[in-house]
Structure formats: C-alpha cells, structure tokens
Design an enzyme around this catalytic site. Structure first.
Site, PDB file in Angstrom:
ATOM      1  N   LYS A  12       0.853  -1.186   0.000  1.00  0.00           N
ATOM      2  CA  LYS A  12       0.000   0.000   0.000  1.00  0.00           C
ATOM      3  C   LYS A  12       0.889   1.235   0.000  1.00  0.00           C
ATOM      4  CE  LYS A  12      -4.433   0.749   0.383  1.00  0.00           C
ATOM      5  NZ  LYS A  12      -5.320   0.273  -0.690  1.00  0.00           N
ATOM      6  N   THR A  57      -3.892  -5.110   0.754  1.00  0.00           N
ATOM      7  CA  THR A  57      -3.233  -3.815   0.976  1.00  0.00           C
ATOM      8  C   THR A  57      -4.104  -2.903   1.830  1.00  0.00           C
ATOM      9  OG1 THR A  57      -4.102  -2.786  -1.053  1.00  0.00           O
ATOM     10  CG2 THR A  57      -2.036  -4.034  -1.232  1.00  0.00           C
ATOM     11  N   ARG A 169      31.007  32.024  -9.139  1.00  0.00           N
ATOM     12  CA  ARG A 169      29.645  31.710  -9.573  1.00  0.00           C
ATOM     13  C   ARG A 169      28.761  31.388  -8.373  1.00  0.00           C
ATOM     14  NH1 ARG A 169      29.274  25.414 -11.734  1.00  0.00           N
ATOM     15  NH2 ARG A 169      30.228  24.455  -9.883  1.00  0.00           N
ATOM     16  N   GLN A 212      30.877  18.001  -7.511  1.00  0.00           N
ATOM     17  CA  GLN A 212      31.355  16.697  -7.038  1.00  0.00           C
ATOM     18  C   GLN A 212      32.178  16.850  -5.756  1.00  0.00           C
ATOM     19  OE1 GLN A 212      31.309  17.727 -10.169  1.00  0.00           O
ATOM     20  NE2 GLN A 212      30.886  16.050 -11.605  1.00  0.00           N
TER      21      GLN A 212
END
Length: 286
Positions: A12, A57, A169, A212
């Site tokens: 569910k 469910t 930036r 990264q």
C-alpha cells in the site's frame, strides 16, 4: 526455455496519516506519508490467482492507522521499524517488509496552531528481511545556495562546448540525501538533527571547484560528525544561475543579477562510505 517469476513485492503506497496528540490545551502534531511493500512466498497469486497468502493492501493501510492510535507515533524510523517487524512476524508467508515514510514538519504557532515548514521533507526507510534489518534516514528537497566561493574551470572542451569557465559563480542545489545506519540503537531525533546540520556545514564550509567536490565534503561531514552512520548517498542537482546581459541598457553586471534556470540541469550523484562500515543488508539508492 523456462519462464519464471522474478523478484516481486506488493503493498500500500502513500497512506496519509495525521496524528494529533492532545495533551491538555497544548497539542502535538505528526504528519506522515507511509508506504508499505511486502515480499515473500507470493508465487501462487502470480501464477494462478491464489490469494491465500496475499494480505490485502487495505489491511496494511488499516494497520498504519491502528498502530498510530495504539502505539503512538514517535520518530519516523521508530514507527517504520514497528510496522515492518509486525508484518514479517505476523504473516508467515512474508519474508521481507519495506516501510518508507516521508515526514512533514510543522512549526508551532500556539498551543494548537501550526505552520507547515517547506524547506525539506524528512524520510525514513526500514527493510526487515531474513538478511537482517536496515534503517536508512534522509531528506529530500533541502535547498542550499552559496552566492560565491564556487568556481568551475579546467574541464575538457570539444567542438560542442560553449560553457565559459567560471571563477566566481553561484552554487545552488536541492539536496536529496539518504544515510544508512550502522546499527539499530540510534537516538533517531538527535541523529537526524546532527546529520542535517553536518550536511549544511559541509556545504557552507567548502570552497567549491566542482559540485562533485561539494558532494564529497558534505558526505564526509556527516560521517565525521555522526559515528552511528555508515554511508551517505547524495543526489545534487546543479541549480544553474545565468548572468543577465545588461549591456543593452548601458549597465554593467558584476555578478549581481542572474536568471534562475529551471531545466535542463546537471545532476551529480554519489556515495561516501566508511571503509570499515558493515555491509548493507539490502541494495538501496535514492
């Protein structure tokens, strides 16, 4: 050639639960989205439609609501553990249960008044199976921005490359992070709060030459601060900000006016793990 049933599960999804705790005139509020998935001896229902081993469910949904009343709702990890263990222990044909919870925070405005917090959603995923029990906590949509202290240059170029190199930036992202606990005895509230703070401090404290690098710094910050956490997995969309050309208006733009990009966007994903961490009991990703 034989055709056989592969890995499968059912359950569910997205049972919405709001639990009010009435402690005199001062109320507490918990707001959850609970998903349950069960696996086990389910070949008969796939092959012939024999449902003798299929817990409805609808029963799963009812269990969520009944447990919220009977047992209360503490930390999402605690509630997910309670539900997952119940389904495995009460149903002999069920060998594995996965309970995933999204927790929506509300800030108190008064004894019984609240304002929904929208800067992130807390998550918890518990897997209980023959292989063991695994708890994964996390956040989705944690939006962070550094207005400077970010560069990106030195990348390879080919005939399709138009991106200029950047030495100053905006770095912005909406963090989806999951962290796997090494054991099952954590103070879930303190662990979550500490991990969240460590993610933020890793972002704030890193002079970034790439997203990264920031990912690695954030994961390392969590593992350094929280010894109960074995592994951190992150997905960091690069929320691009483009400098607006103001020259048609005889104006200079010294990194002050930007267009906030929507899509497409770069997506950086990775994991940071202790080299001595216990292995995961089940495969997981974001």
């Amino acid at each position: 050639m034989a055709i056989v049933l592969g890995p499968n599960r059912y359950g569910k999804a997205e049972t919405r639960l709001v639990r009010v705790f009435r402690n005199g005139d001062t109320h507490g509020l918990v707001d959850l989205n609970v998903s349950v998935a069960l696996s086990g001896d389910l070949e008969a229902t796939h092959a012939t439609g024999d449902n003798s081993g299929v817990l409805p469910t609808d029963t799963m949904k009812n269990t969520v609501y009944a447990f919220a009343k009977e047992h209360g709702v503490g930390e999402p990890e605690e509630f997910a553990l309670l539900l997952a263990r119940h389904f495995v222990e009460s149903q002999p044909q069920v060998h594995g249960a996965k309970v995933s919870i999204e927790s929506y925070a509300w800030d108190r405005l008064g004894p019984h008044s609240f304002s929904k917090r929208g800067d992130y959603t807390r998550t918890a995923v518990v897997n209980v199976s023959d292989a063991g029990t695994q708890v994964v906590s996390g956040v989705i949509g944690l939006t962070l921005l550094n207005s400077t202290a970010s560069e990106f240059h030195g990348f390879p170029r080919d005939k399709y490359t138009t991106l200029p190199e950047a030495t100053d930036r905006i770095l912005a992202t909406a963090v989806d992070a999951r962290w796997r606990h090494a054991g099952l005895s954590a103070d879930w509230a303190a662990s979550f709060g500490g991990a969240l703070d460590a993610l933020k401090s890793g972002f704030v404290g890193t002079y970034s030459y790439s997203l990264q690098q920031t990912l690695m710094a954030m994961g390392t910050s969590v593992l350094t601060e929280r010894e109960e956490i074995a592994e951190v997995r992150l997905a960091l969309p690069n929320k691009h900000h483009y400098l607006v050309d103001l020259s048609p208006f005889d104006l200079t733009n010294e990194n002050e006016v930007f267009i906030a990009g929507d899509r497409p966007y770069g997506l950086i994903e990775g994991s940071v793990v202790r080299d001595d961490a216990p292995a995961a009991t089940t495969e997981w990703w974001l």
